[in-house]
Scaffold this motif. Sequence first.
Motif: not given
Length: 218
Positions: A125-144
């Motif tokens: 539930q920590l905010a930084h983890d979802y604010l900077y968490g990228g796309l959902p797990d079932d999405f393809p990987h997008i480079p940073h």
Amino acid sequence: MSHNIAYSTADKADVLAFLGSNGNLTSDQRRTLDDIREYAQAHQDSLDHQGVDWGLSIPDALDHLLAGRTDSDAECAGNAYNSAVQHIIDRNASDPYDLGTYSKPSTFFGLVDDEMRRLGVPADQLAHDYLYGGLPDDFPHIPHSIDGYPAIGHLPLAKTKAAADAYRAVLNRMDPDFRYEVQKLIDKLDFEHDEWASRQGDYWKDKHTQDTLFFKLT
């Protein structure tokens, strides 16, 4: 340089449908894609005017994503891919809302996470983890993005209440320097949860399928 955090709500399936679609889109999705292309080109035109060259244009990054690939070797390809994905999200989501503008948002929310962790807020539930968490797990990987921005985060709407409740429970024990921004985050998560919860009955099943908060960091 300051960075802005905004967010909108969308059905993640609507966004995912464009990634690797290879042209297999409905007529409505093709019309949406026309809008996505228009905004991607306008964004690229703005970058060109500023003399910004990422080595991969946003329209070309969009074509890569539609084809299911993110294999450009351009140094700043991640910037273009993240921008293109954001245009897909924007055209499939609600109007955006502003969370705030920060001089160093990653540093600030990292410190907020440290404080929340100290007070017993669960890691998921920590905010930084979802604010900077990228796309959902079932999405393809997008480079940073090479410099960290633009960036994308997400939080399932079903988890917004638990996060808001966890923050509320420790707010009065937090460092006063964090309380205003955390209260603002609580208020926004409460609002989005209430909107989502009000549309969970059978009547709304096929009318309101938005299930995810997408965060846009620029």
